[in-house]
Design a protein around this motif. Structure first.
Motif, PDB file in Angstrom:
ATOM      1  N   LYS B  22     -11.495 -40.400  87.491  1.00 28.65           N
ATOM      2  CA  LYS B  22     -11.691 -40.811  88.873  1.00 28.65           C
ATOM      3  C   LYS B  22     -11.138 -42.215  89.104  1.00 28.65           C
ATOM      4  O   LYS B  22     -10.482 -42.483  90.117  1.00 28.65           O
ATOM      5  CB  LYS B  22     -13.192 -40.778  89.203  1.00 28.65           C
ATOM      6  N   TRP B  26      -8.147 -43.166  91.864  1.00 33.22           N
ATOM      7  CA  TRP B  26      -8.311 -44.172  92.924  1.00 33.22           C
ATOM      8  C   TRP B  26      -7.293 -45.302  92.798  1.00 33.22           C
ATOM      9  O   TRP B  26      -6.777 -45.799  93.800  1.00 33.22           O
ATOM     10  CB  TRP B  26      -9.734 -44.721  92.951  1.00 33.22           C
ATOM     11  N   PHE B  29      -4.139 -43.897  94.132  1.00 37.48           N
ATOM     12  CA  PHE B  29      -4.211 -43.798  95.591  1.00 37.48           C
ATOM     13  C   PHE B  29      -3.986 -45.171  96.230  1.00 37.48           C
ATOM     14  O   PHE B  29      -3.213 -45.330  97.178  1.00 37.48           O
ATOM     15  CB  PHE B  29      -5.572 -43.226  96.020  1.00 37.48           C
ATOM     16  N   GLY B  30      -4.650 -46.169  95.673  1.00 41.67           N
ATOM     17  CA  GLY B  30      -4.510 -47.525  96.215  1.00 41.67           C
ATOM     18  C   GLY B  30      -3.067 -48.000  96.153  1.00 41.67           C
ATOM     19  O   GLY B  30      -2.523 -48.550  97.122  1.00 41.67           O
TER      20      GLY B  30
END
Lengths: 574, 206
Positions: B22, B26, B29-30
């Protein structure tokens, strides 16, 4: 049913027609690889300005031959074999309409022959992209159309195999992740090949003077084929990463939800990549360019970053579960580096990510493309993705296909073991040198960068000569690696020692079989749930991979912002 | 229980994502959001954008514009190619065709021009050397780019889109001179010998 044989190594039931179709497509793929490889050598020895082997006309002809054979024929024939493998073989399924498979195969071969004939006879010196209004012989376009129709039929056939397998309950529950990845590739292929039909049919008619084709519209739709077909490669390659991981080190899937969602992101957004080629074109505005070049806010890039993590993480976890628990990288130390399937997998992941991926996203940035478009930076990028990434993975899986499907031992196995190293090192040097030369503005697709007969003679920095020399050495090494691959596969397939029927290859070391077959990773049981593995805070049970991907991210950030910095020095333009 | 990618997964595979995985999702994604934000940001703050003024133009119409432009501002010839010196702020036209760029442009450092690019026949590639500024030149389309040269010197235009057998012959020239106030000698048009204008730093584009 005697149409099936049971694979003694994997226990899978293999339909005889699946066997035959895989073999046929793989053999033609290798033939086209050989043609493309010879052209590669000639092109390389011409771009190496010190040698300048061919004249201008032959150079552009061979460049056309190289592009079509490598990017279209070799890759797509191989992918057809992958589709049959990932559906019929992995799912124990039959091939419902084998005749259709052969019709498709025949269409593709006829199309290939037509294109080869027009190219070699100088009737299609239009390069891979054949930008209208450059004009080739009508049979060139017709050949591509036949090839695409054949490939489209195979894609449809693949979907049919999945349906039949599901209905006949040849497997339990959901399809394996590798099949899911192949399904992704097939869906992208359907979209891509439709683009091909939409652009090549009007262009065929245009070549017969029956209708006009707008050059800018051509570029838009053509790249819907040209770039998206590279995205079939990405999806197929990632599927093979998972496959080779499983074969060589028993890699596990960390989380099916994450990996499958990442594949879905590919399906949804990756076809927008046509825009990568149109960033400095006059026909499109900034909003369109930004939206499309970023694949809907970089969602397809995120998908690749996820796979680039889950593949090595799955390998690390798989190995830790089997006892390779020492330190951060003990698992890498104990990995089967002598297995050509494994070394190919590692090089494919690393070079695709570090060289191909980072340069691709950077050059595909709307503004940075100003300092990259049509320079050697572009072929530098895609030789790292499609050659060191996709072709490398395809080569790696071949070392398993030969024993498992062709039921032969690998000839010259010692040579096969070093082949991935030669090829990977050669191609890394080649791609990086090419990319670097491109930063000096050296154009791609150019016969004579000394401009000796031009009205003006711009002089490239002396460094360029040196970099081109390095590129040539890397390229030659890569070609040697490619040639070894072809020799090994051809000799194995046609003259290799047969593996006796019913023999699994287990424990048959020193016999031309990869380690994943002679010493396969121990099957995991429900006791192997990872609960006894040491968890290091947020690095979890896969600390090695986490460190590696953070290094990757750092390299990415650095390269990306260095390019923005380079851009800021050039003239203001807007 | 863990399975490999070649085995069918467990019946229910929609499971909670492990913390480590996870974290990476993230982070990825950032970073993707940063990548995305940079492009609009550069439009707002940066100086180099490929937007331009985009229009369609026929080959004949474009050729007429180029001829008119040359007639208005020609100051000499280089080989057999006309040399033009348009006033700062003007629209300038560059014709690409098999296998030449016409005319040779003489521009002032620090002045903005609207450079119109089009092709009379095939696709061509505008590549300004040694700066490495690249644009696609598409027949039937007028790409109007506002450019501001930021250093004096002699630059070349290399064609970097394959345009047939003479592709490698297609080289043009741009000369950038210091603005009159900064240059110590007369008006720019006094300089008849355009070929000798290359300043020492022409090769040090970067």
């Amino acid at each position: 049913m005697n149409a099936f044989r049971t694979c003694p190594t994997t226990g899978l039931k293999v339909h005889s027609q699946a066997d035959a179709l895989i073999k046929a497509n793989a053999v033609v793929a290798t033939v086209t690889l050989l043609i493309g490889g010879i052209a590669a050598l000639l092109v390389l020895l011409t771009r190496w300005q010190a040698v300048l082997l061919l004249d201008a006309e032959m150079f552009y002809r061979m460049l056309t031959v190289h592009g079509m054979n490598m990017l279209i024929f070799f890759i797509i024939f191989f992918e057809m074999a992958v589709l049959y493998f990932a559906s019929a073989v992995l799912l124990n399924a039959r091939v419902p309409a084998a005749w259709l498979g052969w019709v498709a195969f025949a269409l593709m071969v006829v199309g290939t022959v037509m294109v080869e004939w027009t190219m070699w006879t100088g009737r299609a010196d239009v390069l891979f992209t054949s930008y209208v209004p450059l004009r080739a012989h009508p049979l060139y376009y017709l050949g591509v159309i036949l090839f695409a129709v054949g490939a489209l039929v195979v894609v449809g056939h693949f979907f049919a195999i999945l349906v039949v397998a599901k209905r006949e309950k040849t497997y339990e529950g959901s399809v394996p992740l590798v099949t899911f990845g192949a399904l992704t590739a097939a869906i992208i292929a359907a979209v891509t090949l439709l683009h091909g039909a939409i652009i090549y049919i009007p262009t065929f008619l245009w070549s017969l003077d029956m209708m006009p084709v707008d050059p800018q519209l051509y570029r838009l739709v053509w790249w819907g084929l040209g770039h998206s077909s590279q995205q079939i490669n990405v999806a197929a390659m990632v599927a093979i990463w998972y496959l080779l991981g499983a074969f060589t080190v028993g890699a596990v899937v960390l989380n099916e939800k994450v990996s499958r969602s990442a594949f879905v992101l590919y399906i949804l957004f990756i076809s927008m990549a046509s825009a990568h080629h149109l960033l400095v074109d006059p026909g499109f505005g900034p909003a369109w360019k930004i939206w499309n070049t970023s694949y809907f806010m970089y969602m397809a890039v995120m998908a690749s970053m996820i796979h680039g993590f889950t593949v090595p993480a799955g390998m690390e976890l798989g190995m830790r579960l089997r006892g390779a628990t020492q330190g951060l990288f003990g698992w890498l130390k104990r990995a089967p580096w002598g297995d050509p399937g494994f070394s190919s997998l590692v090089f494919s992941v690393v070079v695709f990510g570090f060289v191909g991926g980072i340069t691709g996203v950077t050059f595909g940035t709307e503004q940075i493309n100003i300092i990259a478009h049509n320079t050697l930076r572009i072929p530098g990028h895609f030789h790292a993705t499609v050659v060191s990434g996709t072709a490398m993975a395809f080569m790696g899986v071949t070392y398993y296909v030969i024993p498992l499907i062709f039921r032969r031992e690998i000839a010259f196995y010692k040579l096969a073991k070093i082949q991935p190293y030669l090829f990977a090192i050669g191609m890394v040097v080649f791609s990086m040198a090419m990319t670097f030369a491109g930063t000096f503005g050296v154009p791609r697709r150019h016969w004579d960068i000394s401009f000796s007969m031009a009205p003006f003679q711009p002089e490239f920095s002396p460094a360029v000569d040196l970099i081109i020399g390095v590129m040539a050495v890397g390229g030659l090494l890569g070609i040697v690696g490619g040639a070894i691959y072809i020799v090994v596969t051809v000799v194995s397939v046609f003259f290799g020692k047969r593996i006796p029927e019913g023999e699994s290859g287990l424990g048959m070391e020193g016999r031309g079989l990869p380690l994943g077959i002679t010493n396969p990773p121990r099957p995991l049981t429900s006791a192997d749930d990872g609960s006894d593995l040491e968890s290091r805070g947020w690095l979890g049970t896969i600390p090695g991979t986490m460190v590696l991907v953070l290094i990757f991210l750092l390299a990415f950030i650095t390269y990306y912002f260095v390019n923005w910095n380079l851009l800021s020095f050039v003239w203001r333009v807007g | 229980m863990f399975r490999t990618g070649i085995e069918p997964p467990e019946r229910v595979w929609w499971k909670k994502v492990h913390k480590t995985e996870k974290v990476w999702v993230w982070i990825a994604f950032g970073w993707c959001m940063v990548l995305f934000a940079m492009m609009p940001l550069w439009h707002a703050r940066g100086g180099q954008n490929p937007s331009g003024i985009r229009a369609t133009v026929g080959a004949d119409a474009f050729r007429d514009r180029v001829n008119e432009f040359i007639a208005d501002y020609q100051v000499g010839t280089d080989g057999n190619i006309p040399v033009v010196e348009p006033p700062p702020g003007s629209d300038i036209y560059l014709e690409a065709a098999m296998w030449y760029w016409r005319p040779v442009l003489r521009l002032q450092r620090g002045a903005e021009y609207t450079l119109h690019l089009s092709s009379l026949d095939l696709n061509h590639g505008f590549s300004l050397y040694p700066l490495n500024i690249n644009f696609q030149v598409v027949p039937g389309y007028d790409y109007g780019l506002r450019v501001t040269p930021n250093e004096a010197g002699e630059f070349h235009i290399v064609c970097n889109e394959f345009c047939g057998i003479g592709h490698h012959l297609m080289v043009g020239k741009v000369i950038v001179i210091d603005p009159p106030a900064a240059a110590d000698a007369g008006t720019p048009s006094d300089r008849a010998d355009v070929g000798s204008d290359a300043s020492a730093d022409a090769g040090g584009g970067r």
